[in-house]
Design a protein around this motif. Structure first.
Motif, PDB file in Angstrom:
ATOM      1  N   LEU A 112       4.962   8.162  -1.135  1.00  9.00           N
ATOM      2  CA  LEU A 112       5.885   7.041  -1.275  1.00  9.00           C
ATOM      3  C   LEU A 112       5.170   5.890  -1.975  1.00  9.00           C
ATOM      4  N   PRO A 113       5.597   5.524  -3.190  1.00  7.33           N
ATOM      5  CA  PRO A 113       4.883   4.468  -3.915  1.00  7.33           C
ATOM      6  C   PRO A 113       5.035   3.120  -3.239  1.00  7.33           C
ATOM      7  N   GLU A 114       4.096   2.260  -3.533  1.00  8.65           N
ATOM      8  CA  GLU A 114       4.144   0.902  -2.998  1.00  8.65           C
ATOM      9  C   GLU A 114       5.411   0.213  -3.474  1.00  8.65           C
ATOM     10  N   ALA A 115       6.062  -0.508  -2.579  1.00 11.18           N
ATOM     11  CA  ALA A 115       7.305  -1.194  -2.939  1.00 11.18           C
ATOM     12  C   ALA A 115       7.046  -2.216  -4.039  1.00 11.18           C
ATOM     13  N   ALA A 116       7.960  -2.240  -5.001  1.00 13.01           N
ATOM     14  CA  ALA A 116       7.841  -3.219  -6.084  1.00 13.01           C
ATOM     15  C   ALA A 116       8.171  -4.610  -5.536  1.00 13.01           C
ATOM     16  N   PRO A 117       7.519  -5.639  -6.015  1.00 14.64           N
ATOM     17  CA  PRO A 117       7.826  -6.986  -5.540  1.00 14.64           C
ATOM     18  C   PRO A 117       9.260  -7.374  -5.863  1.00 14.64           C
ATOM     19  N   ALA A 118       9.890  -8.123  -4.961  1.00 12.57           N
ATOM     20  CA  ALA A 118      11.287  -8.519  -5.158  1.00 12.57           C
ATOM     21  C   ALA A 118      11.427  -9.518  -6.297  1.00 12.57           C
ATOM     22  N   MET A 135       0.841  -1.194   0.000  1.00  9.21           N
ATOM     23  CA  MET A 135       0.000   0.000   0.000  1.00  9.21           C
ATOM     24  C   MET A 135       0.878   1.246   0.000  1.00  9.21           C
ATOM     25  N   ALA A 136       0.527   2.260  -0.796  1.00 14.69           N
ATOM     26  CA  ALA A 136       1.301   3.487  -0.870  1.00 14.69           C
ATOM     27  C   ALA A 136       1.253   4.233   0.463  1.00 14.69           C
ATOM     28  N   THR A 137       2.340   4.956   0.783  1.00 10.93           N
ATOM     29  CA  THR A 137       2.456   5.690   2.046  1.00 10.93           C
ATOM     30  C   THR A 137       2.577   7.179   1.759  1.00 10.93           C
ATOM     31  N   LYS A 138       1.884   8.004   2.557  1.00 12.89           N
ATOM     32  CA  LYS A 138       1.965   9.464   2.428  1.00 12.89           C
ATOM     33  C   LYS A 138       2.628  10.005   3.690  1.00 12.89           C
ATOM     34  N   ILE A 139       3.710  10.761   3.504  1.00 15.75           N
ATOM     35  CA  ILE A 139       4.422  11.365   4.630  1.00 15.75           C
ATOM     36  C   ILE A 139       4.222  12.872   4.553  1.00 15.75           C
ATOM     37  N   GLU A 140       3.685  13.480   5.612  1.00 16.99           N
ATOM     38  CA  GLU A 140       3.463  14.926   5.663  1.00 16.99           C
ATOM     39  C   GLU A 140       4.382  15.526   6.728  1.00 16.99           C
ATOM     40  N   ILE A 141       5.111  16.566   6.337  1.00 15.62           N
ATOM     41  CA  ILE A 141       6.074  17.204   7.243  1.00 15.62           C
ATOM     42  C   ILE A 141       5.899  18.716   7.169  1.00 15.62           C
ATOM     43  N   GLU A 142       5.684  19.365   8.315  1.00 11.98           N
ATOM     44  CA  GLU A 142       5.616  20.817   8.351  1.00 11.98           C
ATOM     45  C   GLU A 142       6.983  21.362   8.727  1.00 11.98           C
ATOM     46  N   ILE A 143       7.498  22.264   7.911  1.00 11.37           N
ATOM     47  CA  ILE A 143       8.839  22.807   8.126  1.00 11.37           C
ATOM     48  C   ILE A 143       8.787  23.861   9.231  1.00 11.37           C
ATOM     49  N   GLY A 144       9.634  23.666  10.235  1.00 13.44           N
ATOM     50  CA  GLY A 144       9.679  24.612  11.345  1.00 13.44           C
ATOM     51  C   GLY A 144      10.585  25.793  11.055  1.00 13.44           C
ATOM     52  N   ALA A 145      10.550  26.759  11.955  1.00 11.90           N
ATOM     53  CA  ALA A 145      11.328  27.995  11.772  1.00 11.90           C
ATOM     54  C   ALA A 145      12.830  27.732  11.825  1.00 11.90           C
ATOM     55  N   THR A 146      13.246  26.677  12.519  1.00 15.86           N
ATOM     56  CA  THR A 146      14.680  26.398  12.660  1.00 15.86           C
ATOM     57  C   THR A 146      15.253  25.658  11.462  1.00 15.86           C
ATOM     58  N   ASP A 147      14.411  25.277  10.512  1.00 24.76           N
ATOM     59  CA  ASP A 147      14.866  24.489   9.365  1.00 24.76           C
ATOM     60  C   ASP A 147      15.155  25.355   8.139  1.00 24.76           C
ATOM     61  N   LEU A 148      15.268  26.665   8.301  1.00 20.35           N
ATOM     62  CA  LEU A 148      15.457  27.568   7.170  1.00 20.35           C
ATOM     63  C   LEU A 148      16.794  27.340   6.471  1.00 20.35           C
ATOM     64  N   SER A 149      16.804  27.651   5.188  1.00 21.77           N
ATOM     65  CA  SER A 149      18.021  27.664   4.354  1.00 21.77           C
ATOM     66  C   SER A 149      18.619  26.289   4.078  1.00 21.77           C
ATOM     67  N   GLN A 150      17.934  25.243   4.445  1.00 20.64           N
ATOM     68  CA  GLN A 150      18.415  23.904   4.100  1.00 20.64           C
ATOM     69  C   GLN A 150      17.949  23.522   2.699  1.00 20.64           C
TER      70      GLN A 150
END
Length: 340
Positions: free
Chosen positions: A71-77, A1-16
């Protein structure tokens, strides 16, 4: 199953950089994503910032932005079975002999994870095939180039695979193995038969190509050839093309294609090793040029395959007529001039 990752960028993460930020993020690390994988996801359009797709790994982030990774579902090995038609000429509980169509890739690889002969064989033979000869090449003991048509044998059991592998490694020198190909080549050798004994290795610059190289850099390669028919004549009065039979004493990648080009007679339609002969096509009648263009591949066909059955020892010999595109080109060349 596909996975969705959500990340909110904080004030300390600037300029990266975006890829650096994601590589260090706990949620991303929990998915065991390497920085290279993250960069590939970005370039592939799987990452958005505030709903807009971004494809630049070096993009500088800002506080308050929302980054989402799909994140797409992992392809079968393992390769999966696919309902791809096969032209089977012989089959028993140990082996399958088939007539491979031009355009069919033999086993999965980069850019060809599906739609291959292996996918078709898994569907045809069942899951038992998957453990024979390795994950990506179950049952495969020899191969044909994608655009080469003709006969191929595949093992269905471990015992058959082991014995056939030994047979093909021997190349018919002390064990029973016959492999003969038909090829349409530019020009014609000045003798009726001969051999090319020239080691092959990777091209020094164009790494996707093979080349004749010093033995210290390559592997022994021997091809025996004989002229079956010649066609027409060029401006010098020599045959413009010929039909030859090539028997392999070794089985190197692109062996026939490289060896025939090496002696000045590359295969018709071979864009990799016959590029220098494009002007030859201009000496053909328009109808023959049209057939050559429609071929859109090297004119090479695995015509004969013979070996002793790996289990019973029974001598087996198979022959395959060239496919329609090859036969049509040979017919067009005959019409272009009387055979020599």
């Amino acid at each position: 199953m596909a996975t969705k990752i959500e990340i909110e960028i904080g004030a300390t993460d600037l300029s990266q950089r975006l890829d650096q930020f994601l590589s260090a993020n706990d949620a991303v690390q929990a998915e065991s994503l390497s920085r290279t994988r993250i960069q590939a996801l970005i370039e592939g359009g799987a990452v958005t910032i505030d709903g807009a797709v971004v494809r630049q790994a070096k993009l500088k982030i800002r506080g308050g932005q929302l980054v989402v990774i799909d994140l797409p579902e992992a392809a079968p090995a393992l390769p999966q079975g696919e309902a791809i038609p096969l032209n089977i000429v012989y089959e028993d509980e140990s082996i399958v002999v088939l007539d491979k169509a031009a355009g069919l890739v033999v086993h999965p690889g980069a850019g060809n994870e599906s739609g291959t002969l292996v996918n078709a064989l898994i569907a045809h033979c069942g899951e038992t095939l998957s453990g024979i000869g390795g994950v990506k090449r179950p049952g495969i003991v020899h191969r044909l180039d994608k655009d080469t048509s003709g006969l191929l044998v595949v093992a269905k059991t471990d015992a058959a695979h082991h014995r056939l592998s030994r047979l093909f490694a021997d190349h018919g020198r002390s064990l029973s193995l016959t492999r003969e190909y038909l090829a349409l080549v530019w020009g014609a050798p000045d003798r009726q038969s001969g051999s090319v004994d020239a080691p092959l290795g990777r091209h020094a610059i164009q790494r996707e190509k093979m080349a004749v190289v010093p033995i210290a850099r390559g592997r022994e390669a021997i091809t025996h050839w004989r002229v079956l028919e010649t066609f027409g004549s060029d401006r010098t009065g020599k045959p413009i093309a010929s039909l030859i039979a090539c028997a392999l004493e070794t089985g190197r990648t692109h062996q026939i294609r490289v060896h025939m080009a090496h002696i000045g007679h590359p295969l018709l339609g071979d864009k990799t090793y016959g590029a220098g002969f494009k002007t030859k096509a201009g000496q053909l009648p328009e109808s023959a040029r049209d057939v050559l263009t429609a071929l859109n591949r090297q004119a090479l066909h695995a015509h004969t395959l013979g070996f002793d059955h790996p289990v019973t020892g029974e001598p087996l010999l198979f022959e395959s007529d060239p496919p329609e595109d090859f036969a049509q080109l040979a017919a067009a060349l005959r019409r272009a001039g009387a055979p020599g």
